[in-house]
Design a protein around this motif. Structure first.
Motif, mmCIF file in Angstrom:
data_model
loop_
_atom_site.group_PDB
_atom_site.id
_atom_site.type_symbol
_atom_site.label_atom_id
_atom_site.label_comp_id
_atom_site.label_asym_id
_atom_site.label_seq_id
_atom_site.Cartn_x
_atom_site.Cartn_y
_atom_site.Cartn_z
ATOM 1 N N LEU A 28 3.363 24.045 -28.782
ATOM 2 C CA LEU A 28 4.409 23.418 -29.599
ATOM 3 C C LEU A 28 5.669 23.305 -28.750
ATOM 4 C CD1 LEU A 28 5.646 22.408 -32.255
ATOM 5 C CD2 LEU A 28 6.025 24.803 -32.911
ATOM 6 N N THR A 29 6.131 22.087 -28.527
ATOM 7 C CA THR A 29 7.302 21.859 -27.682
ATOM 8 C C THR A 29 8.422 21.206 -28.479
ATOM 9 O OG1 THR A 29 6.591 19.655 -26.928
ATOM 10 C CG2 THR A 29 5.795 21.563 -25.678
ATOM 11 N N GLY A 30 9.647 21.452 -28.018
ATOM 12 C CA GLY A 30 10.818 20.892 -28.686
ATOM 13 C C GLY A 30 11.855 20.456 -27.674
ATOM 14 N N ILE A 56 -4.411 21.744 -28.456
ATOM 15 C CA ILE A 56 -3.612 20.695 -29.092
ATOM 16 C C ILE A 56 -2.181 20.798 -28.574
ATOM 17 C CG2 ILE A 56 -2.747 19.801 -31.295
ATOM 18 C CD1 ILE A 56 -5.208 21.089 -32.632
ATOM 19 N N TYR A 57 -1.553 19.644 -28.282
ATOM 20 C CA TYR A 57 -0.172 19.616 -27.818
ATOM 21 C C TYR A 57 0.642 18.725 -28.756
ATOM 22 C CZ TYR A 57 -3.086 20.243 -23.615
ATOM 23 O OH TYR A 57 -4.049 20.630 -22.736
ATOM 24 N N ILE A 58 1.877 19.113 -29.019
ATOM 25 C CA ILE A 58 2.743 18.281 -29.853
ATOM 26 C C ILE A 58 4.201 18.525 -29.501
ATOM 27 C CG2 ILE A 58 2.934 19.952 -31.760
ATOM 28 C CD1 ILE A 58 2.770 17.515 -33.689
ATOM 29 N N TYR A 59 5.012 17.472 -29.608
ATOM 30 C CA TYR A 59 6.464 17.569 -29.428
ATOM 31 C C TYR A 59 7.127 17.257 -30.762
ATOM 32 C CZ TYR A 59 11.236 16.455 -28.059
ATOM 33 O OH TYR A 59 12.605 16.429 -27.972
ATOM 34 N N CYS A 60 8.072 18.120 -31.167
ATOM 35 C CA CYS A 60 8.857 17.863 -32.384
ATOM 36 C C CYS A 60 10.296 18.265 -32.084
ATOM 37 C CB CYS A 60 8.308 18.648 -33.571
ATOM 38 S SG CYS A 60 9.185 18.334 -35.123
ATOM 39 N N GLY A 61 11.164 17.281 -31.936
ATOM 40 C CA GLY A 61 12.495 17.479 -31.406
ATOM 41 C C GLY A 61 13.290 18.673 -31.900
#
Length: 250
Positions: A166-168, A189-194
């Motif tokens: 989980l990246t921001g 699983i990879y995801i970006y959520c500001g």
């Protein structure tokens, strides 16, 4: 190349893909990606991101290769209705992250946190452990790091081998960084959520559902970043493209 994920339907948004993932199918989609193995990027997109991808090869590649492209603004549904295409399920960005973490907790999976400031990532870790006691947080690292530190960060993520990265904010390139570093990351699983870590840390207030549904949250953003009004020209040209596509289909 992106793979078909159970419980989803891929929709053509004028040559750009989005996925219809009903909330009741989210659990099955997450389970399948984890059981299948491999590397799966989830991209949260506003309507503007989809418009930009039609003319930006780099952005289009991110969406084409993502396992899931999830709409997070209501405008996407309105465009699909106008084009007489299936209307995808739309999520509030932070709500999608909460639902995703809930799925991982139910299966006893793990997460690695990357982004924001040292203070925010520490508080986020503590709050997530309280909110999701069954979720294994296997590592964390603040963003805004210097380039020479990146290789050690990637090594730490590979060794931790999280189910979810989980990246921001603080990750240079955002979704592009995840795609470019895919070969140096472990399966998962990879995801970006500001703003996710700022919200988890209590430094930023989450948008209310009413404000999100009515689009009222956009006005403060325009006041902070008035140059975004120039996007109006992009929306205008896109309107012509929609009209042309509708006429051809008629």
């Amino acid at each position: 190349m992106a793979v078909k994920v159970a419980g989803t339907r891929r929709i053509d948004f004028l040559s750009v893909p989005v996925h219809d993932l009903p909330e009741e199918n989210l659990d099955a989609a997450v389970r399948e990606m984890l059981e299948r193995g491999g590397k799966h990027q989830i991209v949260l997109v506003e309507t503007w991101d989809l418009i930009r991808a039609r003319h930006n090869h780099e952005r289009a590649r991110i969406l084409q290769e993502a396992s899931l492209v999830i709409p997070v603004t209501r405008g996407t549904g309105r465009v699909c209705r106008f084009l007489k295409r299936p209307v995808p399920a739309t999520y509030m960005p932070f709500d999608f992250i909460i639902k995703l973490l809930g799925c991982l907790e139910r299966y006893g999976k793990s997460v690695y946190l990357l982004g924001s400031t040292h203070g925010n990532i520490q508080v986020s870790t503590s709050n997530l452990r309280t909110s999701f006691p069954g979720l294994n947080i296997v590592g964390r690292c603040a963003g805004y790091y210097k380039r020479p530190a990146e290789e050690n960060i990637l090594l730490a993520i590979r060794k931790a081998s999280p189910s979810l990265l989980l990246t921001g904010r603080g990750i240079k390139g955002r979704e592009k960084w995840l795609l470019e570093n895919r070969e140096r990351l472990s399966e998962g699983i990879y995801i970006y959520c500001g703003d996710c870590f700022e919200i988890f840390a209590g430094k930023k207030k989450r948008i209310s559902r009413e404000s999100w549904e009515k689009g009222r949250y956009l006005l403060p953003l325009l006041l902070k970043r008035p140059w975004r009004t120039l996007r109006g020209f992009g929306y205008l040209f896109f309107s012509f493209a929609m009209l042309s596509a509708r006429i051809r289909k008629a």
